[in-house]
Design an enzyme around this catalytic site. Structure first.
Site, short mmCIF file in Angstrom:
data_model
loop_
_atom_site.label_atom_id
_atom_site.label_comp_id
_atom_site.label_asym_id
_atom_site.label_seq_id
_atom_site.Cartn_x
_atom_site.Cartn_y
_atom_site.Cartn_z
N GLY A 14 -46.02 5.54 -29.01
CA GLY A 14 -46.89 6.61 -29.50
C GLY A 14 -48.05 6.99 -28.61
N ARG A 68 -26.12 11.79 -40.08
CA ARG A 68 -27.36 12.33 -39.51
C ARG A 68 -27.91 13.49 -40.33
NH1 ARG A 68 -25.12 12.86 -33.90
NH2 ARG A 68 -25.31 10.81 -32.99
N ARG A 94 -33.88 9.73 -32.10
CA ARG A 94 -32.69 10.11 -32.87
C ARG A 94 -32.24 11.50 -32.45
NH1 ARG A 94 -31.56 7.38 -37.67
NH2 ARG A 94 -30.35 9.21 -38.28
N ILE A 95 -30.95 11.71 -32.52
CA ILE A 95 -30.44 13.06 -32.25
C ILE A 95 -30.58 13.85 -33.55
CG2 ILE A 95 -28.34 14.39 -31.72
CD1 ILE A 95 -27.50 11.99 -29.96
N HIS A 112 -40.19 15.68 -22.64
CA HIS A 112 -39.15 14.95 -21.91
C HIS A 112 -39.70 14.55 -20.53
CE1 HIS A 112 -35.09 13.81 -20.80
NE2 HIS A 112 -35.28 14.40 -19.64
N ASP A 144 -33.36 22.89 -29.35
CA ASP A 144 -32.22 23.61 -29.93
C ASP A 144 -31.12 22.58 -30.20
OD1 ASP A 144 -31.02 23.06 -27.53
OD2 ASP A 144 -31.02 25.13 -26.80
N ASP A 148 -31.77 18.14 -24.94
CA ASP A 148 -32.82 18.52 -23.98
C ASP A 148 -32.54 19.88 -23.31
OD1 ASP A 148 -34.09 16.03 -24.44
OD2 ASP A 148 -32.82 15.05 -22.96
C1 GRF Z 1 -42.20 9.66 -23.34
O1 GRF Z 1 -41.90 9.33 -22.02
C2 GRF Z 1 -41.53 10.95 -23.73
O2 GRF Z 1 -41.43 11.85 -22.67
C3 GRF Z 1 -40.15 10.50 -24.15
O3 GRF Z 1 -40.37 9.28 -24.82
C4 GRF Z 1 -41.56 8.68 -24.32
C5 GRF Z 1 -42.44 8.42 -25.51
O4 GRF Z 1 -43.59 7.71 -25.16
N1 GRF Z 1 -39.50 11.50 -24.96
P1 GRF Z 1 -44.75 7.50 -26.22
O5 GRF Z 1 -44.12 6.84 -27.45
O6 GRF Z 1 -45.34 8.84 -26.54
O7 GRF Z 1 -45.73 6.59 -25.56
#
Ligand code: GRF
Length: 196
Positions: A14, A68, A94-95, A112, A144, A148
């Site tokens: 987080g 899901r 999760r997807i 991402h 979407d 990604d």
């Molecule tokens: C980050 O690198 C984010 O880009 C990816 O998952 C990681 C989450 O990190 N989707 P955090 O839990 O916000 O520290």
């Protein structure tokens, strides 16, 4: 300015959530964190939320293997109950399905740790190092139905250094993630995000 009600969906540490909380508290982000939702009970992100008196909810994925859509219906219910307008995925492992996407059209963002469309999926810092690319970075994009693939909102570029490891590169990228996620949310709050 009107504050946009957001939810942050997490599964782990987080740190992106923390950056969003800090920016809201500093007054740099016109948003109100209505809820933090984790699929993992032990996600440190839930603790971060509680420390700031933000509702922190676990929606366990247990029992939803292969279901899901049913899981996402639970999320939609929780998000609607809390009056959430914008859903921010931040390390949510999760997807998600059309059930969630259709409930919040053009109102789900993700962060991402690569320069999409290069390196979608998982372990992307390692993949960037293995490919020998000289720059990587991070991307905030609309979600979407692909993996990604949604329209890109903001990217930040970081150099890859000769002695980088997966950890050192991840840390350099993360520093930028913490900036651009809030910037993207602020663009949404100001009505400046057009998905097409
Ligand atoms: C980050 O690198 C984010 O880009 C990816 O998952 C990681 C989450 O990190 N989707 P955090 O839990 O916000 O520290």
């Amino acid at each position: 300015m009107k504050k946009v009600k957001i939810a942050v969906l997490v599964s782990g540490r987080g740190s992106n959530l923390q950056a969003i909380i800090d920016n809201i508290e500093k007054g740099a982000l016109s948003a109100e964190l209505a809820v933090v939702i984790s699929d993992q009970a032990d996600a440190y992100a839930l603790e971060r939320a509680r420390k700031h008196h933000i509702p922190a909810v676990q929606v366990s994925g247990k029992g939803y293997k292969g279901k899901r859509e049913e899981y996402d219906a639970l999320l939609v219910q929780e998000l609607r109950t809390r009056g959430v307008e914008l859903v921010c995925l931040a390390g949510f492992m999760r997807i998600i399905t059309p059930v969630l996407i259709k409930a919040f059209p053009n109102r789900i963002l993700n962060i991402h740790p690569a320069l999409l469309p290069a390196f979608p999926g998982l372990h992307v810092q390692k993949a960037a190092l293995e490919h020998g690319v000289k720059f990587s970075g991070c991307t905030v994009h609309f979600v979407d139905e692909g993996m990604d693939t949604g329209p890109i909102i903001i990217q930040a570029v970081v150099p890859i250094l000769d002695n980088d490891t997966e950890d050192s590169l991840s840390a350099r990228i993360l520093e930028q993630e913490h900036k651009i996620y809030s910037q993207a949310i602020q663009l949404y709050a100001e009505g400046r995000l057009k998905p097409e």
